[in-house]
Design a protein around this motif. Structure first.
Motif, PDB file in Angstrom:
ATOM      1  N   ILE A  31       0.699  -0.915   0.153  1.00 55.90           N
ATOM      2  CA  ILE A  31       0.083   0.010   0.049  1.00 55.90           C
ATOM      3  C   ILE A  31       0.985   1.473   0.115  1.00 55.90           C
ATOM      4  N   GLY A  32       1.782   0.933   0.479  1.00 54.56           N
ATOM      5  CA  GLY A  32       2.721   2.475   0.991  1.00 54.56           C
ATOM      6  C   GLY A  32       3.605   2.654  -0.474  1.00 54.56           C
ATOM      7  N   GLY A  36       2.741   5.935  -3.140  1.00 51.68           N
ATOM      8  CA  GLY A  36       3.675   6.436  -3.004  1.00 51.68           C
ATOM      9  C   GLY A  36       4.929   6.926  -4.034  1.00 51.68           C
ATOM     10  N   ILE A  37       4.262   6.207  -5.085  1.00 49.21           N
ATOM     11  CA  ILE A  37       4.763   6.205  -6.662  1.00 49.21           C
ATOM     12  C   ILE A  37       3.682   6.599  -7.587  1.00 49.21           C
ATOM     13  N   GLY A  38       2.329   7.049  -7.097  1.00 48.62           N
ATOM     14  CA  GLY A  38       1.166   7.708  -7.313  1.00 48.62           C
ATOM     15  C   GLY A  38       1.631   9.055  -6.831  1.00 48.62           C
ATOM     16  N   ARG A  39       2.252   9.299  -5.596  1.00 51.45           N
ATOM     17  CA  ARG A  39       2.741  10.691  -5.258  1.00 51.45           C
ATOM     18  C   ARG A  39       3.786  11.429  -5.956  1.00 51.45           C
ATOM     19  N   ILE A  40       4.369  10.954  -5.931  1.00 53.87           N
ATOM     20  CA  ILE A  40       5.255  11.261  -7.072  1.00 53.87           C
ATOM     21  C   ILE A  40       5.299  11.418  -8.314  1.00 53.87           C
ATOM     22  N   GLY A  42       1.828  12.520  -9.967  1.00 54.76           N
ATOM     23  CA  GLY A  42       1.235  13.114  -9.741  1.00 54.76           C
ATOM     24  C   GLY A  42       2.172  14.684  -9.678  1.00 54.76           C
ATOM     25  N   SER A  43       3.359  14.711  -8.930  1.00 56.56           N
ATOM     26  CA  SER A  43       3.853  15.923  -8.510  1.00 56.56           C
ATOM     27  C   SER A  43       5.213  15.793  -9.309  1.00 56.56           C
ATOM     28  N   ALA A  44       5.675  15.375  -9.852  1.00 55.97           N
ATOM     29  CA  ALA A  44       6.539  14.903 -11.414  1.00 55.97           C
ATOM     30  C   ALA A  44       5.696  15.587 -12.326  1.00 55.97           C
ATOM     31  N   MET A  45       4.257  15.262 -12.973  1.00 56.94           N
ATOM     32  CA  MET A  45       3.509  16.373 -14.077  1.00 56.94           C
ATOM     33  C   MET A  45       2.779  17.660 -12.940  1.00 56.94           C
ATOM     34  N   GLU A  46       2.500  18.191 -11.913  1.00 56.11           N
ATOM     35  CA  GLU A  46       2.368  19.072 -12.115  1.00 56.11           C
ATOM     36  C   GLU A  46       3.256  20.147 -12.090  1.00 56.11           C
ATOM     37  N   GLY A  47       5.127  19.534 -11.500  1.00 54.83           N
ATOM     38  CA  GLY A  47       5.996  19.764 -12.053  1.00 54.83           C
ATOM     39  C   GLY A  47       6.382  20.574 -13.070  1.00 54.83           C
ATOM     40  N   ALA A  66      11.244   6.719  -7.540  1.00 53.04           N
ATOM     41  CA  ALA A  66      10.471   5.769  -7.814  1.00 53.04           C
ATOM     42  C   ALA A  66      11.020   4.110  -7.517  1.00 53.04           C
ATOM     43  N   ALA A  67      12.338   3.992  -7.952  1.00 55.16           N
ATOM     44  CA  ALA A  67      13.037   2.785  -7.591  1.00 55.16           C
ATOM     45  C   ALA A  67      13.459   3.163  -6.551  1.00 55.16           C
ATOM     46  N   PHE A  68      13.292   4.028  -5.414  1.00 56.45           N
ATOM     47  CA  PHE A  68      13.928   3.826  -3.956  1.00 56.45           C
ATOM     48  C   PHE A  68      12.448   3.431  -3.176  1.00 56.45           C
TER      49      PHE A  68
END
Length: 87
Positions: A31-32, A36-40, A42-47, A66-68
């Motif tokens: 779940i984590g 985490g991947i979803g938030r990464i 979304g933030s990358a697309m916003e940036g 994302a790999a980490f």
């Protein structure tokens, strides 16, 4: 799938707290990682939307992070399997 295997192991044997903890730990790791991947992403697309000229740097950083996140999730799943399999 991993959580299902761990829960079946708990149900088929004399269940102890360690097995249940391993199953819950594997589920939380999955779940984590998903969150985490979803938030990464979304933030990358916003940036990228805010600064299109920096898209290459943002995508590179996104892939590394994302790999980490995936590595930490895999580590959690392996530890959960070790708890169950190494009785």
């Amino acid at each position: 799938m991993l959580l299902n295997i761990l829960l079946q192991e708990v149900a088929s044997s004399s269940a102890s707290i360690g097995y249940m903890g391993a199953a819950i730990g594997a589920g939380l790791a999955a779940i984590g990682a998903g969150l985490g991947i979803g938030r990464i992403g979304g933030s990358a697309m916003e940036g990228i939307a805010r600064q299109p000229e920096a898209s290459g740097k943002i995508q590179g950083a996104m892939l590394i992070v994302a790999a980490f996140v995936e590595a930490v999730a895999l580590f959690g799943a392996v530890i959960a399997l070790l708890v169950v399999l190494l009785k």
